[in-house]
Design a protein around this motif. Structure first.
Motif, mmCIF file in Angstrom:
data_model
loop_
_atom_site.group_PDB
_atom_site.id
_atom_site.type_symbol
_atom_site.label_atom_id
_atom_site.label_comp_id
_atom_site.label_asym_id
_atom_site.label_seq_id
_atom_site.Cartn_x
_atom_site.Cartn_y
_atom_site.Cartn_z
ATOM 1 N N VAL A 205 0.944 -1.232 0.149
ATOM 2 C CA VAL A 205 -0.038 -0.090 -0.020
ATOM 3 C C VAL A 205 0.900 1.259 0.017
ATOM 4 C CG1 VAL A 205 -1.687 1.288 1.243
ATOM 5 C CG2 VAL A 205 -1.827 -1.144 1.208
ATOM 6 N N CYS A 206 0.602 2.191 -0.928
ATOM 7 C CA CYS A 206 1.157 3.255 -0.953
ATOM 8 C C CYS A 206 1.054 4.285 0.406
ATOM 9 C CB CYS A 206 0.892 4.167 -2.088
ATOM 10 S SG CYS A 206 1.971 5.706 -2.284
ATOM 11 N N GLU A 207 2.302 4.534 1.052
ATOM 12 C CA GLU A 207 1.891 5.332 2.160
ATOM 13 C C GLU A 207 1.456 6.895 2.164
ATOM 14 O OE1 GLU A 207 5.957 6.677 1.335
ATOM 15 O OE2 GLU A 207 4.608 5.182 0.563
ATOM 16 N N ILE A 208 1.709 7.377 0.825
ATOM 17 C CA ILE A 208 1.523 8.741 0.365
ATOM 18 C C ILE A 208 -0.102 8.595 -0.005
ATOM 19 C CG2 ILE A 208 1.783 10.569 -1.039
ATOM 20 C CD1 ILE A 208 4.465 9.788 -1.184
ATOM 21 N N HIS A 209 -0.648 7.833 -0.808
ATOM 22 C CA HIS A 209 -1.989 7.882 -1.523
ATOM 23 C C HIS A 209 -2.997 6.991 -0.997
ATOM 24 C CE1 HIS A 209 0.869 9.595 -4.405
ATOM 25 N NE2 HIS A 209 0.074 10.494 -4.454
ATOM 26 N N LYS A 210 -2.216 6.138 0.070
ATOM 27 C CA LYS A 210 -3.416 5.096 0.672
ATOM 28 C C LYS A 210 -3.965 4.403 -0.287
ATOM 29 C CE LYS A 210 -7.214 5.113 3.798
ATOM 30 N NZ LYS A 210 -8.334 5.947 4.735
ATOM 31 N N CYS A 211 -3.530 3.783 -1.409
ATOM 32 C CA CYS A 211 -4.005 2.711 -2.456
ATOM 33 C C CYS A 211 -2.913 1.712 -2.426
ATOM 34 C CB CYS A 211 -4.306 3.570 -3.827
ATOM 35 S SG CYS A 211 -2.669 4.081 -4.522
ATOM 36 N N MET A 212 -3.600 0.646 -3.023
ATOM 37 C CA MET A 212 -2.581 -0.381 -3.363
ATOM 38 C C MET A 212 -1.863 -0.188 -4.513
ATOM 39 S SD MET A 212 -4.712 -4.144 -3.085
ATOM 40 C CE MET A 212 -3.268 -5.020 -3.657
ATOM 41 N N LEU A 213 -0.617 -0.849 -4.681
ATOM 42 C CA LEU A 213 0.254 -0.721 -5.602
ATOM 43 C C LEU A 213 -0.221 -1.539 -6.781
ATOM 44 C CD1 LEU A 213 3.722 -0.950 -3.701
ATOM 45 C CD2 LEU A 213 2.556 1.153 -4.274
ATOM 46 N N ILE A 214 0.264 -1.547 -7.874
ATOM 47 C CA ILE A 214 -0.082 -2.456 -8.801
ATOM 48 C C ILE A 214 1.100 -3.253 -9.376
ATOM 49 C CG2 ILE A 214 -2.196 -1.060 -9.536
ATOM 50 C CD1 ILE A 214 -0.806 -0.051 -11.774
ATOM 51 N N ASP A 215 0.976 -4.398 -9.939
ATOM 52 C CA ASP A 215 2.182 -5.186 -10.577
ATOM 53 C C ASP A 215 1.883 -5.985 -11.567
ATOM 54 O OD1 ASP A 215 0.642 -7.199 -9.373
ATOM 55 O OD2 ASP A 215 2.108 -8.243 -8.460
ATOM 56 N N SER A 216 0.500 -5.297 -12.108
ATOM 57 C CA SER A 216 0.184 -5.870 -13.558
ATOM 58 C C SER A 216 -0.750 -5.010 -14.250
ATOM 59 C CB SER A 216 -0.512 -7.439 -13.354
ATOM 60 O OG SER A 216 -1.996 -7.125 -12.720
ATOM 61 N N CYS A 217 -0.969 -5.071 -15.315
ATOM 62 C CA CYS A 217 -1.621 -3.928 -16.350
ATOM 63 C C CYS A 217 -3.184 -4.414 -16.163
ATOM 64 C CB CYS A 217 -1.194 -4.048 -17.776
ATOM 65 S SG CYS A 217 -2.166 -3.125 -18.840
ATOM 66 N N ALA A 218 -3.939 -3.360 -15.934
ATOM 67 C CA ALA A 218 -5.434 -3.408 -15.648
ATOM 68 C C ALA A 218 -6.132 -3.811 -17.023
ATOM 69 C CB ALA A 218 -6.051 -2.340 -15.097
ATOM 70 N N ALA A 219 -5.399 -3.270 -18.182
ATOM 71 C CA ALA A 219 -5.921 -3.442 -19.436
ATOM 72 C C ALA A 219 -5.791 -4.650 -20.132
ATOM 73 C CB ALA A 219 -5.492 -2.310 -20.413
ATOM 74 N N CYS A 220 -4.689 -5.238 -20.048
ATOM 75 C CA CYS A 220 -4.116 -6.590 -20.478
ATOM 76 C C CYS A 220 -3.841 -7.609 -19.678
ATOM 77 C CB CYS A 220 -3.238 -6.647 -21.629
ATOM 78 S SG CYS A 220 -1.690 -5.979 -20.928
ATOM 79 N N GLU A 221 -3.842 -7.320 -18.349
ATOM 80 C CA GLU A 221 -3.117 -8.304 -17.150
ATOM 81 C C GLU A 221 -1.909 -8.590 -17.281
ATOM 82 O OE1 GLU A 221 -6.362 -11.278 -16.906
ATOM 83 O OE2 GLU A 221 -7.835 -9.914 -16.376
ATOM 84 N N LYS A 222 -1.060 -8.128 -18.158
ATOM 85 C CA LYS A 222 0.275 -8.673 -18.166
ATOM 86 C C LYS A 222 1.119 -7.927 -17.065
ATOM 87 C CE LYS A 222 4.179 -8.405 -21.513
ATOM 88 N NZ LYS A 222 4.622 -8.238 -22.750
ATOM 89 N N PRO A 223 2.188 -8.700 -16.375
ATOM 90 C CA PRO A 223 2.724 -8.565 -15.266
ATOM 91 C C PRO A 223 3.890 -7.144 -15.632
ATOM 92 C CG PRO A 223 2.715 -10.885 -15.330
ATOM 93 C CD PRO A 223 2.028 -10.264 -16.661
ATOM 94 N N LEU A 224 4.020 -6.459 -14.878
ATOM 95 C CA LEU A 224 5.228 -5.270 -15.192
ATOM 96 C C LEU A 224 6.463 -5.853 -15.365
ATOM 97 C CD1 LEU A 224 2.844 -3.635 -13.851
ATOM 98 C CD2 LEU A 224 4.572 -2.024 -13.035
ATOM 99 N N THR A 225 7.141 -5.987 -16.345
ATOM 100 C CA THR A 225 8.428 -6.488 -16.573
ATOM 101 C C THR A 225 9.334 -5.394 -17.288
ATOM 102 O OG1 THR A 225 7.874 -7.091 -19.103
ATOM 103 C CG2 THR A 225 7.098 -8.582 -17.211
ATOM 104 N N ALA A 226 10.510 -5.973 -17.367
ATOM 105 C CA ALA A 226 11.598 -4.979 -17.815
ATOM 106 C C ALA A 226 11.518 -4.666 -19.497
ATOM 107 C CB ALA A 226 12.856 -5.506 -17.344
#
Length: 354
Positions: free
Chosen positions: A161-182
């Motif tokens: 959870v972001c301590e500044i914005h009080k929201c969950m971090l994300i580790d995947s794309c909401a559009a295509c559900e692909k994980p964040l990668t290099a």
């Protein structure tokens, strides 16, 4: 005749000595070859940029790649032959310093550095590998939109959870559900074209928000400014490693001793699972020690008729056995005090909300 025999023996001794010397020389060359570390390739990027406070190495690499018109950081990683797991050796510091144009005293703290098989140094903290999600990527959509870079402590396993914005971090794309990668083209852009900074994020409870604030403050060595006070003073006074160990311990507890042991020793990087585990651990810390008593009651491996403190102790022996023996860690003493109060409170033995 004796003279010729002696001469023959001397020749054999000379040959044998030469063979031994040859073997020793070959062994020495093999040892040097085994210990020789090939020099990593060096690249000096044309356009440099400054390092922002507590910025992650991933974020810095993406920003530099964008400034030098590279499509993502995968090209840079291949050119520099950087490890896929995101963990560097000390020898890599100079290589990255040359490529990114930073002094080692500035750049080294932000590089996840392998210190042993089980520990990593990051921003001056020596942490077990299991507490870091280095091989996966996380972002806060609001932070990316507002400041344009990511923080090192986002890689801490329980930090969801972001301590500044009080929201969950994300580790995947909401559009295509692909994980964040290099391999994504930019820090704020998925390969499908969607921008992470434009994606919605899930609001979180005040308790989870405060825990993220505690972790971030301890990572950055700043005073804890959040005033929710959901957690005991003992937790607020712990060091970062103690807090991480405490959360991992509470999240792993179950009625099955084998599952508890495996959860204590496995590395968890999935953000959804990390969030679920952190929620379980923080629930046990709320209303201390009652929240912990409820968790202990749910982890009992058996129940018996006409119970005593001794039988209850045996039913949670796998929990007590998971605490490092003879340790002086603050989190261990804190947990043992909670176990003691649980055994002394008969009403808590059967009460569970988990």
């Amino acid at each position: 005749m004796l003279y010729k025999s002696a001469e023959h023996i001397d020749q054999q001794l000379i040959v044998l000595k030469e063979k031994n010397e040859a073997r020793e020389l070959a062994a020495m060359h093999r040892m040097h070859a085994a210990n020789e570390v090939p020099a990593p390739p060096t690249i000096n990027l044309l356009i440099k940029t400054k390092l922002f406070p507590w910025e992650s190495l991933e974020s810095l690499l993406f920003r530099v790649s964008t400034l030098n018109h590279l499509s993502g950081i995968s090209i840079l990683q291949r050119a520099l032959k950087l490890p896929d797991n995101g963990v560097m050796s000390i020898q890599r510091h100079l290589q990255l310093g040359v490529a990114l144009g930073h002094e080692l005293k500035t750049l080294s703290p932000t590089i996840p550095t392998l210190m042993s098989k089980s520990t990593i140094r990051l921003q001056g903290h020596l942490l077990p590998v299991k507490h870091l999600a280095i091989s996966s990527y996380r972002v806060c959509p609001h932070c990316v939109e507002e400041i344009g870079y990511g923080k090192s402590y986002w890689s801490l396993a329980p930090f969801s959870v972001c301590e500044i914005h009080k929201c969950m971090l994300i580790d995947s794309c909401a559009a295509c559900e692909k994980p964040l990668t290099a391999t994504r083209p930019a820090y704020d852009r998925c390969s499908c074209g969607a921008r992470y900074s434009k994606m919605s994020s899930t609001d979180c409870s005040e308790a989870l928000h405060e825990m993220s604030s505690i972790i971030a403050a301890k990572f950055t060595r700043q005073p804890i400014t959040y005033s929710g006070h959901f957690y005991p003073d003992e937790v607020l006074s712990m060091e970062l490693l103690d807090v991480l160990e405490l959360l991992a311990f509470l999240a792993a507890l179950s009625e099955d001793p084998g599952t508890t042991y495996l959860d204590l020793n496995r590395k968890v990087v999935s953000l959804k699972l990390c969030h679920r585990r952190c929620k379980k651990a923080t629930s046990a810390l709320l209303d201390w020690p009652n929240g912990f008593h409820r968790l202990l009651a749910s982890t009992r491996s058996f129940r018996s008729y006409n119970e005593t403190a001794a039988t209850v102790y045996n039913s949670i022996s796998h929990v007590i056995g998971a605490i490092p023996a003879g340790t002086q860690r603050k989190w261990c003493r804190f947990i043992l005090s909670g176990v003691e109060s649980f055994l002394n409170n008969r009403k808590s033995w059967s009460h569970s909300s988990y």
